[in-house]
Scaffold this active site. Structure first.
Site, mmCIF file in Angstrom:
data_model
loop_
_atom_site.group_PDB
_atom_site.id
_atom_site.type_symbol
_atom_site.label_atom_id
_atom_site.label_comp_id
_atom_site.label_asym_id
_atom_site.label_seq_id
_atom_site.Cartn_x
_atom_site.Cartn_y
_atom_site.Cartn_z
ATOM 1 N N ASP A 153 0.805 -1.354 0.036
ATOM 2 C CA ASP A 153 -0.120 -0.045 -0.152
ATOM 3 C C ASP A 153 0.879 1.188 -0.153
ATOM 4 O OD1 ASP A 153 -2.190 -1.563 0.233
ATOM 5 O OD2 ASP A 153 -1.654 -1.964 2.416
ATOM 6 N N GLN A 204 2.213 -6.430 -3.168
ATOM 7 C CA GLN A 204 2.671 -6.529 -1.757
ATOM 8 C C GLN A 204 3.752 -5.657 -1.732
ATOM 9 O OE1 GLN A 204 1.369 -9.726 -2.913
ATOM 10 N NE2 GLN A 204 -0.463 -8.553 -2.831
ATOM 11 N N GLY A 211 -4.451 -4.543 -4.447
ATOM 12 C CA GLY A 211 -5.008 -3.599 -4.906
ATOM 13 C C GLY A 211 -4.397 -2.200 -5.513
#
Ligand code: IMP
Length: 429
Positions: free
Chosen positions: A13, A223, A40
């Site tokens: 993230d 990741q 994501g």
């Protein structure tokens, strides 16, 4: 050849989406080489926001996207993501998306096992995304995966399902979870076959041709190094190797083809899920970072834990990940803090460390050794050159470079793609 691999240098993230999107627009091919739909990436293009989990970002930029063999692919998730971006006006077809024929599939029994295991762990849970990533990688290493190419062979498929179900139903039974039936799974797999097989190919061959043609390839990591199954904060990690070295194995190319390794790091730290986080802030400052940085997981919506920048940890990620340069993101989130801290090492049981040891107990006991820097009260948001930054912000970035032993080649000052200070073109090597 000037290729680029992008990897996270913390716990994920880090804002890879924006950087990857910018690089994708300058690449010919974008390849995912590990992870699955636990990732994501949010891409903002004009008035559209694309939330991608499996599709390589290049697809949004009209480039060829390849899902490499190192990924674990959930057919349901992929088809649903294709449906979503199609509704947003993108066209996804075998012309702009190819999938390695040897990619292992995530079947409904994988998330079922992932969730049953997490529930059984109680307070010791890993905090997985519940998407079946771990169980799918276990099956790959256990040599019982159903791979994309198997969808073309119904007889083999049926036999492989017997073996898979023997394994999974035994585990699910032990965990008290509902079991899976062969016929229903077989029908589901055969139903996916005509939808997925047109995308399947020997991806390594396509990449070999691209290499000869001098095409630019972007390897899009998911990741981050601290979630790497070998080098991360084990067992609170994901189940794949997230380092750039895995771009070679996970795509089917030689290590020299990977090119420049760009690590992405936030100007502070965040982590979702459980596990050691030495610089975590559970006070007002941590909450403030979370609010200003909108720190909620893209995939699960969970609030992220926030803390000071851990230079000791990022230095470790730089060394292990072979990172040549860093993209530092979300500098603007630190605006308004009068004092900043950077971690330079750890104190563990009376000893001082310049790295995070591998044992979980030591990681959990690690106390940061902070250096305090002056903050800034003026805004850095939207800055596009060093000259627009307050002197204290420049000092902060320079100190990070010294401590992590890598240059900051890109600096991001807002979610807008253009609000980036570019110091070196990663594709220039
Ligand atoms: P899994 O990958 O779903 O097995 O989850 C294992 C750990 O990795 C958990 O702590 C997750 O929160 C974390 N994780 C997995 N994918 C991401 C990601 O894309 N960003 C941040 N953390 C992730």
């Amino acid at each position: 050849m000037a290729n680029v691999a992008v990897i996270g240098a913390q716990w994920g993230d880090e804002g890879k989406g924006k950087v990857v999107d910018w690089l994708a627009s300058r690449a010919d091919i974008v390849v995912r080489f590990q992870g699955g739909h636990n990732a994501g990436h949010t891409l903002v293009v004009g008035d559209q926001t694309y939330k991608l989990s499996l599709l390589p970002s290049g697809v949004v930029r009209g480039k060829l996207g390849i899902i490499g063999n190192g990924v674990v692919l959930d057919p349901e998730a992929l088809l649903s993501e294709i449906g979503k971006v199609t509704a947003q006006g993108l066209k996804v077809s075998p012309k702009n998306l190819r999938i390695a024929e040897n990619v292992p599939l995530i079947l409904p029994l994988h998330p079922a096992l992932d969730k049953a295991r997490e529930a059984a762990r109680g307070g010791d849970k890993i905090g997985t995304t519940g998407r079946g990533i771990g169980p799918a990688y276990e099956d790959k290493v256990g040599r019982r995966s159903i791979r994309l190419c198997d969808l073309a062979e119904p007889t083999t498929l049926s036999k492989k399902l017997d073996e898979l179900l023997l394994h999974h139903n035994s585990l699910l039974k032990g965990l008290g979870a509902p079991l899976f039936e062969k016929q229903a799974l077989l029908e589901q797999l055969l139903g996916w076959a005509p939808k997925l097989l047109p995308y399947a190919e020997a991806a390594w061959e396509r990449l070999e041709t691209a290499r000869h043609a001098g095409e630019r390839v972007l390897f899009e990591g998911a990741q981050a190094v601290m979630l790497d199954v070998d080098h991360g904060t084990y067992p609170y990690v994901t189940s794949s190797n997230t380092v750039a070295g895995n771009a070679a194995a996970g795509a089917g190319i030689g290590p020299d083809v990977v090119g420049m390794v760009l690590g992405i790091a936030k100007a502070y730290s965040t982590r979702v899920g459980s596990g050691p986080f030495p610089t975590e802030l559970t006070d007002e400052i941590g909450r403030g970072l979370g609010e200003r940085g909108r720190e909620f997981g893209t995939v699960t919506g969970r609030p992220r834990r926030c803390g000071w920048f851990d230079a000791c940890l990022v230095r470790q990620a730089v060394k292990i990940g072979g990172i040549h340069g860093l993209a530092l993101t979300k500098l603007d989130v630190l605006d308004g803090l009068t004092e900043l801290k950077i971690n330079t090492g750890y104190r563990i049981g009376g000893q001082t460390f310049r790295r995070l040891p591998s044992a979980f107990e030591a990681q959990a006991a690690a106390e940061p050794i902070y250096e305090t820097l002056e903050g800034w009260t003026t805004s850095t948001r939207g800055a596009r050159s060093y000259a627009e930054l307050p002197a204290a912000a420049v000092k902060y970035v320079r100190r990070i470079e010294e401590l992590v032993e890598a240059p900051v080649v890109l600096l991001s000052t807002s979610p807008d793609r253009d609000d980036t200070i570019t110091l070196r073109d990663p594709f220039a090597g």
